[in-house]
Write a protein that holds these residues in place. Structure first.
Motif, PDB file in Angstrom:
ATOM      1  N   ARG A  65     -33.521  16.177  95.940  1.00  0.00           N
ATOM      2  CA  ARG A  65     -32.289  15.905  95.234  1.00  0.00           C
ATOM      3  C   ARG A  65     -31.048  14.752  96.147  1.00  0.00           C
ATOM      4  O   ARG A  65     -31.580  12.984  95.413  1.00  0.00           O
ATOM      5  CB  ARG A  65     -31.154  16.520  94.659  1.00  0.00           C
ATOM      6  CG  ARG A  65     -30.523  15.776  93.587  1.00  0.00           C
ATOM      7  CD  ARG A  65     -30.113  16.336  92.149  1.00  0.00           C
ATOM      8  NE  ARG A  65     -29.489  17.697  92.673  1.00  0.00           N
ATOM      9  CZ  ARG A  65     -28.505  18.548  92.728  1.00  0.00           C
ATOM     10  NH1 ARG A  65     -28.522  18.084  90.837  1.00  0.00           N
ATOM     11  NH2 ARG A  65     -27.404  19.569  92.627  1.00  0.00           N
ATOM     12  N   LYS A 101     -32.888  11.715  98.478  1.00  0.00           N
ATOM     13  CA  LYS A 101     -33.546  10.600  97.115  1.00  0.00           C
ATOM     14  C   LYS A 101     -32.164   9.749  96.252  1.00  0.00           C
ATOM     15  O   LYS A 101     -32.722   8.694  96.125  1.00  0.00           O
ATOM     16  CB  LYS A 101     -33.479  11.253  95.174  1.00  0.00           C
ATOM     17  CG  LYS A 101     -35.651  11.864  95.951  1.00  0.00           C
ATOM     18  CD  LYS A 101     -36.380  12.397  94.497  1.00  0.00           C
ATOM     19  CE  LYS A 101     -35.938  13.479  93.353  1.00  0.00           C
ATOM     20  NZ  LYS A 101     -36.639  14.218  93.149  1.00  0.00           N
ATOM     21  N   VAL A 127     -40.064  15.569  99.505  1.00  0.00           N
ATOM     22  CA  VAL A 127     -39.954  14.350  98.239  1.00  0.00           C
ATOM     23  C   VAL A 127     -41.664  13.897  97.752  1.00  0.00           C
ATOM     24  O   VAL A 127     -41.637  13.156  99.147  1.00  0.00           O
ATOM     25  CB  VAL A 127     -38.537  13.673  98.765  1.00  0.00           C
ATOM     26  CG1 VAL A 127     -39.050  12.839  97.282  1.00  0.00           C
ATOM     27  CG2 VAL A 127     -37.817  13.874  98.887  1.00  0.00           C
ATOM     28  N   GLU A 184     -42.628   9.514  94.182  1.00  0.00           N
ATOM     29  CA  GLU A 184     -41.647   9.819  93.971  1.00  0.00           C
ATOM     30  C   GLU A 184     -41.124   9.104  94.725  1.00  0.00           C
ATOM     31  O   GLU A 184     -40.468   7.978  93.854  1.00  0.00           O
ATOM     32  CB  GLU A 184     -40.751  11.242  93.747  1.00  0.00           C
ATOM     33  CG  GLU A 184     -41.008  12.348  92.601  1.00  0.00           C
ATOM     34  CD  GLU A 184     -40.208  13.624  93.346  1.00  0.00           C
ATOM     35  OE1 GLU A 184     -38.838  13.689  92.394  1.00  0.00           O
ATOM     36  OE2 GLU A 184     -41.043  14.564  94.091  1.00  0.00           O
ATOM     37  N   ASN A 197     -32.472  14.161  89.845  1.00  0.00           N
ATOM     38  CA  ASN A 197     -33.744  15.072  89.165  1.00  0.00           C
ATOM     39  C   ASN A 197     -34.478  15.398  87.836  1.00  0.00           C
ATOM     40  O   ASN A 197     -34.755  16.587  87.113  1.00  0.00           O
ATOM     41  CB  ASN A 197     -34.155  16.907  90.240  1.00  0.00           C
ATOM     42  CG  ASN A 197     -34.354  17.065  91.538  1.00  0.00           C
ATOM     43  OD1 ASN A 197     -34.840  15.842  91.453  1.00  0.00           O
ATOM     44  ND2 ASN A 197     -33.673  17.758  92.197  1.00  0.00           N
ATOM     45  N   THR A 231     -36.235  14.009  85.068  1.00  0.00           N
ATOM     46  CA  THR A 231     -38.145  13.243  84.748  1.00  0.00           C
ATOM     47  C   THR A 231     -38.291  13.627  83.866  1.00  0.00           C
ATOM     48  O   THR A 231     -39.305  12.736  83.402  1.00  0.00           O
ATOM     49  CB  THR A 231     -38.232  14.689  86.245  1.00  0.00           C
ATOM     50  OG1 THR A 231     -38.430  15.972  85.386  1.00  0.00           O
ATOM     51  CG2 THR A 231     -38.339  14.780  87.491  1.00  0.00           C
ATOM     52  N   ARG A 250     -44.076  13.675  87.536  1.00  0.00           N
ATOM     53  CA  ARG A 250     -43.547  15.612  86.879  1.00  0.00           C
ATOM     54  C   ARG A 250     -44.384  15.702  88.155  1.00  0.00           C
ATOM     55  O   ARG A 250     -44.136  17.229  88.974  1.00  0.00           O
ATOM     56  CB  ARG A 250     -43.289  15.296  85.435  1.00  0.00           C
ATOM     57  CG  ARG A 250     -42.292  15.081  85.055  1.00  0.00           C
ATOM     58  CD  ARG A 250     -41.854  15.867  83.291  1.00  0.00           C
ATOM     59  NE  ARG A 250     -43.293  15.268  82.823  1.00  0.00           N
ATOM     60  CZ  ARG A 250     -43.360  14.415  81.474  1.00  0.00           C
ATOM     61  NH1 ARG A 250     -42.212  13.730  81.768  1.00  0.00           N
ATOM     62  NH2 ARG A 250     -44.069  14.174  80.910  1.00  0.00           N
ATOM     63  N   HIS A 269     -43.656  15.815  91.114  1.00  0.00           N
ATOM     64  CA  HIS A 269     -42.388  16.048  92.132  1.00  0.00           C
ATOM     65  C   HIS A 269     -42.420  18.219  91.894  1.00  0.00           C
ATOM     66  O   HIS A 269     -41.778  18.694  92.797  1.00  0.00           O
ATOM     67  CB  HIS A 269     -41.316  16.425  90.684  1.00  0.00           C
ATOM     68  CG  HIS A 269     -40.003  16.613  90.601  1.00  0.00           C
ATOM     69  ND1 HIS A 269     -39.218  16.706  91.977  1.00  0.00           N
ATOM     70  CD2 HIS A 269     -39.092  17.912  90.222  1.00  0.00           C
ATOM     71  CE1 HIS A 269     -38.366  17.745  91.978  1.00  0.00           C
ATOM     72  NE2 HIS A 269     -38.336  18.180  90.649  1.00  0.00           N
ATOM     73  N   LEU A 279     -42.033  20.561  95.180  1.00  0.00           N
ATOM     74  CA  LEU A 279     -41.442  21.601  95.005  1.00  0.00           C
ATOM     75  C   LEU A 279     -41.778  23.564  95.599  1.00  0.00           C
ATOM     76  O   LEU A 279     -41.909  23.374  96.132  1.00  0.00           O
ATOM     77  CB  LEU A 279     -40.565  21.525  94.176  1.00  0.00           C
ATOM     78  CG  LEU A 279     -39.484  22.574  93.694  1.00  0.00           C
ATOM     79  CD1 LEU A 279     -38.127  21.859  94.519  1.00  0.00           C
ATOM     80  CD2 LEU A 279     -38.942  22.535  92.012  1.00  0.00           C
TER      81      LEU A 279
END
Length: 573
Positions: A199, A202, A236, A240, A310, A312, A320, A323, A327
């Motif tokens: 996060r 970004k 990341v 994104e 975050n 989305t 999504r 992401h 993750l």
């Protein structure tokens, strides 16, 4: 051969046959195009105007009614006009430059249509772009692709400058940063002091996108180059990151418009008899007054901010999923992805005994930004080649001063060229197909379909959709401005006058904003746009993964903007 590839081959063959048919059998529709310059009288009683700081003398001016390039005469033509341009004086004593342009009707969209369809089917932009160039060349009757199409376009000053910047300067700089470990050192420093996870990585990327508000390719390259190492380290996803980089580059330039955009656009929006568009200063004031109506740009920038923290909800399923993939698995690319950035730029190859330092990244980057900003302030346009060239030389000089051998520096430079050569070729092909699309009149045809009898509240939406399609098809927002503004603004004024609107200036501002923002959307989402390609390249994303994942949140922002534009003119115009 897969079903998609088989379908692509069929479409390609049909496209070739259709292009040959159009080039040999379909008549051109010629349209009058007029351009208004800030002309003045010289000491000798003639007329002149300024171009790039130099005086250009107008040699001969004829009355408009006598010009063979006026629409009444062009409509009678069965062959190409004898003149390519002519200066005329109309009945109101305005000096204008007439240039005839043509289109093939709906067929003018064929090269762009073939390119985009093949891109979506094959996920291979190189061959798709080349196929579109072939279609356009056949329609123009140019069968010698090398000597008649590719080389003349590559020889243009603007194309050569792109090649110099994105192949030599950008590639070389990225390669030296990789060789010295400067980019990795910067990522380590930022990660240690500021980044606490995906996060914060970004959010920093989003803030850099806002900071580099010059717009277009410059912002894309600066932000993408800066954030790639720290975003990769923070895990990341590349989808994104490429969306954040792309969706802050051009949209923010329309909101924080202290850049080259207003000076360029104001020259395209003169409308005879409209007082608030009569002079250059009035048109610049009109541009800045219209900024609050740049609803798409505002929603696009807000959308990337929400993704950065975050949220989305509005980002679409593809982002999504990307992401969640990054993750849970740490995989930055989707399965089967083919990132534009080569492996040479995805690894550090620091020679033994050489210790990277964060300043090796920061000093060249600050130098790059400073030169771009100060040249814009003092010279009127950012000298991007100067900026990247100085940063490249500074990076190399620091490496040599710290003891790296010249051989290793040159090796890093060479690896950088290898890393961006594919993207540079794609970029060149995108420029060529944009030029061909403009020549055969794809955008001109779309705009010419509009009429003055539309309900006034529907015009902003139609202008938005039209410019979105033009920019998506041609891959350029500035090219779309050149096509759309000289036609859309007079049309908006005609609708305004014929339907007796109470607030004509507000109506014109909204229509102006729809053209400005619709062009940005189309450029941003087009797989043949330079900013789209560069966003994918600098962040290491697969081009079509970037295009498909970005399309949903961008379309959502455009839909919200369209609703607000329609409500604004319906309630207040």
């Amino acid at each position: 051969m897969s079903i998609n590839n088989s379908l692509a081959l069929i479409i390609l063959l049909l496209g070739v046959l259709t292009a040959i048919f159009v080039g040999n059998s379909v008549n051109k529709t010629w349209l009058e195009q007029s351009y208004v310059f800030d002309t003045y009288q010289t000491d000798h009683g003639g007329h002149a105007y300024k171009y790039k700081g130099k005086e250009v003398i107008i040699s001969k001016i004829v009355p408009y009614q006598q010009s063979p390039l006026k629409q009444a005469n062009l409509s009678k033509l069965n062959e190409d006009p004898l003149l390519k341009e002519q200066w005329v004086e109309d009945t109101a004593h305005r000096i204008k430059l007439l240039k005839p342009a043509y289109h093939y009707g709906l067929w003018s969209l064929l090269p762009a249509f073939i390119t985009i369809v093949l891109c979506l089917l094959t996920r291979e932009p190189l061959t798709s772009l080349f196929s579109g160039i072939v279609m356009g060349s056949l329609m123009l009757g140019q069968y010698d692709l090398t000597d008649a199409v590719i080389i003349p376009n590559l020889a243009k000053e603007g194309t050569a400058a792109l090649l110099l910047l994105y192949l030599w300067l950008l590639g070389g700089l990225l390669g030296i940063w990789s060789k010295t470990g400067a980019a990795q050192a910067f990522a380590n420093y930022i990660t240690l002091h500021f980044v606490r996870g995906p996060r914060s990585a970004k959010v920093i990327s989003w803030l850099l996108g806002i900071l580099f508000f010059q717009g277009g390719t410059m912002s894309t390259v600066l932000v993408g180059t800066s954030v790639r190492p720290l975003a990769d380290k923070a895990k990341v996803s590349h989808e994104e990151m490429s969306y954040i980089v792309d969706s802050t580059a051009s949209p923010i330039a329309t909101i924080i418009a202290f850049n080259a955009w207003p000076a360029y656009v104001q020259a395209l929006i003169f409308v005879p008899g409209v007082s608030f568009l009569a002079t250059e200063s009035a048109r610049l004031n009109f541009f800045f007054s219209s900024i609050p109506f740049s609803f798409y740009a505002i929603f696009a920038v807000l959308g990337t901010l929400l993704l950065s923290i975050n949220i989305t909800t509005f980002s679409g399923k593809r982002i999504r999923d990307a992401h969640q993939r990054a993750l849970t698995t740490g995989q930055l690319d989707a399965k089967g992805a083919r990132p534009l950035s080569a492996k040479e730029l995805q690894r550090c190859d620091v020679p033994s005994g050489y210790t990277p330092h964060v300043l090796e990244f920061i000093l060249p980057l600050v130098t790059l930004i400073s030169i771009a900003v100060f040249t814009f302030i003092f010279l009127g346009s950012p000298k991007i080649n100067w900026a990247f060239g100085t940063a490249l030389l500074l990076s190399a000089a620091i490496a040599l001063a710290k003891g790296m051998s010249l051989t290793h520096v040159i090796d890093g430079f060479g690896n950088g060229l290898k890393g961006v050569v594919l993207a540079s070729v794609i970029l060149m092909l995108a420029v060529i197909i944009g030029s061909i699309s403009k020549e055969i009149g794809g955008g001109l045809y779309l705009v010419s379909q509009l009429g003055e009898q539309l309900p006034f509240w529907l015009l902003p939406l139609i202008l938005q959709l039209m410019t979105m399609v033009i920019a998506f098809s041609t891959g350029t927002s500035w090219g779309t401005y050149a096509i759309a503004f000289p036609l859309a603004m007079p049309l908006a004024w005609a609708v305004c006058q014929s339907q007796g609107l109470a607030n004509p200036e507000l109506f014109m501002m909204v229509c102006f904003a729809t053209v400005l923002n619709g062009s940005v959307f189309g450029d941003q989402c087009s797989p043949i746009s330079d900013t789209t390609i560069l966003s994918a390249m600098t962040t290491g994303c697969d081009l079509m993964d970037h295009v498909k994942s970005q399309l949903i949140p961008a379309t959502f922002a455009a839909t919200c903007a369209a609703s607000l534009w329609t409500l604004t003119v319906y309630l207040f115009a």
